[in-house]
Design an enzyme around this catalytic site. Structure first.
Site, PDB file in Angstrom:
ATOM      1  CG  ASP A 165       8.638   2.401  -0.035  1.00 12.90           C
ATOM      2  OD1 ASP A 165       9.296   3.335   0.456  1.00 12.90           O
ATOM      3  OD2 ASP A 165       7.870   2.545  -1.008  1.00 12.90           O
ATOM      4  NE  ARG A 192       9.347   5.478  -1.633  1.00 13.34           N
ATOM      5  CZ  ARG A 192       8.938   5.293  -2.886  1.00 13.34           C
ATOM      6  NH1 ARG A 192       9.217   6.179  -3.811  1.00 13.34           N
ATOM      7  NH2 ARG A 192       8.230   4.217  -3.202  1.00 13.34           N
TER       8      ARG A 192
END
Length: 202
Positions: free
Chosen positions: A124, A126
């Protein structure tokens, strides 16, 4: 994060106000949808949603993203006050083309985390620190956040945003995304209540 402009956005559930922002360090464009008075100092019902073209616009059943987006807007409309931050970080930050490559690896048996790693990316990528200046533009510092993701709650908290309540957003579990959701729970720590088998929910 630079604010650009705003306009009205009629939807099937309410007329939201759509606000445009541009990140000066990346040039990426992000938007916020608001409804009602979010600057009154009270915690705001909110969804922080990362872009998912396949789910949000193309109705993919491989994930729960599109259903989460639609449900969040419906819940905000029903309450009459709230906001949704739509962040342009497709595929947990790896971009659309790499997301399609990851899907191909998933077609061959990899799970959603393994596919990203095989492509050379973290599970991830983000960023949620970009939410702070967007929320500050509206004078918002406390959220009632619709999410199943504990890392999102932690990241927002570390960015100085007070998440006073977490509201689950569990929608559209189906036979195509069952493994994806199980991987999110097992490897990414997402919170999910116990579900009936996917085929019983269709």
């Amino acid at each position: 994060m630079d604010y650009v402009d705003s306009c009205q956005l009629p939807t099937p559930w309410a007329v939201f106000t759509l606000h445009a922002f541009v990140s000066p360090d990346t040039g990426k464009e992000h938007v916020a949808l608001t409804l009602g008075n979010v600057a009154d100092g009270q915690p705001v019902l909110a969804r922080v949603h990362s872009e998912c073209l396949t789910g949000d616009a193309l109705f993919s059943q491989r994930c729960d993203c599109g259903a989460q987006l639609e449900t969040a807007l419906q819940v905000i409309a029903k309450e009459g006050r709230g906001m949704l931050l739509y962040l342009r970080q497709e595929g947990r930050g790896i971009g659309l083309v790499n997301k399609i490559r990851a899907y191909q690896l998933q077609d061959q048996g990899a799970d959603t985390v393994e596919a990203n790693v095989r492509l050379g990316f973290p599970a991830d990528m983000r960023r949620y620190d970009i939410c702070k200046p967007m929320l500050a533009h509206f004078g918002v510092s406390q959220l009632r956040l619709m999410t199943n993701n504990p890392k999102k709650v932690n990241a927002l908290t570390q960015a100085g945003i007070d998440v006073v309540e977490r509201l689950p957003l569990q929608v559209n579990r189906n036979r195509y995304n069952e493994g994806y959701l199980q991987t999110k729970a097992a490897k990414l720590g997402h919170w999910f209540a116990t579900h009936a088998p996917a085929d019983e929910q269709e």
